[in-house]
Design an enzyme around this catalytic site. Sequence first.
Site, PDB file in Angstrom:
ATOM      1  N   GLU A 432      -2.882   1.022   7.558  1.00 20.14           N
ATOM      2  CA  GLU A 432      -2.291   0.624   8.434  1.00 20.14           C
ATOM      3  C   GLU A 432      -1.889  -0.305   9.315  1.00 20.14           C
ATOM      4  O   GLU A 432      -0.784   0.124  10.795  1.00 20.14           O
ATOM      5  CB  GLU A 432      -3.022   2.202   9.270  1.00 20.14           C
ATOM      6  CG  GLU A 432      -3.864   1.735   9.703  1.00 20.14           C
ATOM      7  CD  GLU A 432      -5.070   2.811  10.243  1.00 20.14           C
ATOM      8  OE1 GLU A 432      -4.758   3.469  11.028  1.00 20.14           O
ATOM      9  OE2 GLU A 432      -6.479   2.401  10.487  1.00 20.14           O
ATOM     10  N   ASP A 456      -0.562   5.596  12.562  1.00 20.58           N
ATOM     11  CA  ASP A 456      -0.320   4.167  12.600  1.00 20.58           C
ATOM     12  C   ASP A 456       0.834   2.876  12.191  1.00 20.58           C
ATOM     13  O   ASP A 456       1.089   1.904  12.591  1.00 20.58           O
ATOM     14  CB  ASP A 456      -2.075   3.395  12.808  1.00 20.58           C
ATOM     15  CG  ASP A 456      -2.511   3.737  13.787  1.00 20.58           C
ATOM     16  OD1 ASP A 456      -2.367   3.551  15.623  1.00 20.58           O
ATOM     17  OD2 ASP A 456      -3.772   3.806  13.817  1.00 20.58           O
ATOM     18  N   CYS A 503      -2.684  10.093   4.892  1.00 20.04           N
ATOM     19  CA  CYS A 503      -3.498  11.071   5.366  1.00 20.04           C
ATOM     20  C   CYS A 503      -3.601  10.573   7.023  1.00 20.04           C
ATOM     21  O   CYS A 503      -3.596  11.936   8.066  1.00 20.04           O
ATOM     22  CB  CYS A 503      -5.083  10.199   5.269  1.00 20.04           C
ATOM     23  SG  CYS A 503      -5.707   8.434   6.216  1.00 20.04           S
TER      24      CYS A 503
END
Length: 573
Positions: A432, A456, A503
């Site tokens: 991320e 992110d 995710c």
Amino acid sequence: MANSFSGIAASNGIAIAKAYRLENPELNVEQKNITDAEAEVARFEKALGQSVSELEVIKERTAQQISEKEADIFGAHLLVLSDPELVGPIKERISSDKVNAEFALQETANMFIAMFESMDNEYMKERAADIRDVTKRVLAHLLGVSIQSPSMISEEVIIIAEDLTPSDTVQLNPEFVKGFITDIGGRTSHSAILARTLEIPAVVGAKTAMATVQNGTLVIVDGLDGNIIVDPDAATVSEYEEKQAAYDQQKAEWATLKNEATVTKDGHAVELGANIGTPKDIAGVLENGGEAVGLYRTEFLYMGRDQFPTEDEQTEAYAAVLKGMDGKPTVVRTLDIGGDKELSYLDLPKELNPFLGLRAIRLCLEMPDLFRTQLRALLRASVHGNLKIMFPMIATLDEFRKAKALLLEEKAKLQDEGVAVSDSIEVGIMVEIPSTAVMADIFAKEVDFFSIGTNDLIQYTMAADRMNESVSYLYQPFNPAILRMVKMVIDASHKEGKWTGMCGEMAGDEVAIPILLGLGLDEFSMSASSILKARAQLKKLSKAEMESQVDHILSLSTSDEVEEFVRTKFVNA
Ligand code: PEP
Ligand code: MG
């Protein structure tokens, strides 16, 4: 005259019926001086007792008519009523200030509500809603006012309310209540969650519904797109009837896929997992045919309390998730605190840029005792299922190595203590931070898997704060810059025989899914309620065909170009 406005689509489906306004009872509280504090405390306790009995009945009813899981909401309310931190100060206020119970209750509750609401955290905001709901009930008993009861509705209606308390929602009989619209609330508020469980179409956060919709007016609630149409003409009604019929048919098709594997038209299997926040969410994962938990955000276990959870408490929670998933892959992310997620009992210095500060793995490495406790709990729970451990916010290989070394140290200690630990725990990282995506080929040699956290990754790549609405146009999952990075990560993992999941919110997006399939993503993790729709979509796609489109998609210039190309050719085709 037809009037339309929109809110947040909270529960899928379309409903067309007359508006029924659910007014809040007038609970006017005045400050009064009292002389007999003991009698006033007794009056408060009586109202408390009446509220407890009422809530026990509602809890029981909900458990029978809906599910144990939904009934837990009222368990939470009962907990509020027995919480000495709330009840104590109210009695204290009555006795020391010699004020009436209503006033003491309202003042104390408002203080807690304001405190929880000011936290930038969905979970704590929901606790504020619990206190507000419970306060209303106790106040009504103190004032002798009856609360309007949705269970009395006996014709088809759409409820319009400022907000629906969980106790309102649970009384909604889907035979008569065809949908609801609330002026406040978000997708994760209790009422929205219950609406999805009851499968009642709902739009929340509509802001102006109470101010503009009269009792008895015909209303359309479009819970698919968040639209509300007041006083529609005949053509609009039939347009929405057709939309509903199409949706019903689609849902029936999706439901048949619950126990099926996720295999594309050309025989390629991918895994569809769910993102969860608490062990209670497992029921929804299984109901929706989830094949895995792709992200368990453990920070929720640390929130809404006044001290760190103990090793035993954590072991219990992780074991519950692993047992619930019954051997299916379960990716547990270690503590990701900091940024917008704060812990009241962890007194860290204020940072100018908390999203770029001491958060997640950085904090855990800075506070190794805290981290070791979590790692031990995970290791102890590991024998109950198929555990995969994932470190968040990894920016350098050194961070990963340090985190893994701590894990191995704790594993060795536990084994020395004679505690059983699974031998097949995969250890991976969230990708991320752009530096990690760029260095994925190096990381891939040492990690067991990657999970791309696009929420992110996009904010850091585009340099656009994910909490700041004025730069929200830069949240661009289809920007070729992001897609190229995703490709680098997936390719790097495959080269080393490892797997990559995603995710972030992007994984459940209908435009992203065909692209991610083409890029070779192995696991898609999303909110449980999106799984069946994603499975249906993937079954109609061909991996080989999407693969052949990748070069073209990645050569496009802008996010809009990518979205338009994929939407027309592979989503609406
Ligand atoms: C992400 O960043 O994409 C992610 C899944 O983690 P979180 O939203 O919890 O930061
Ligand atoms: Mg993240």
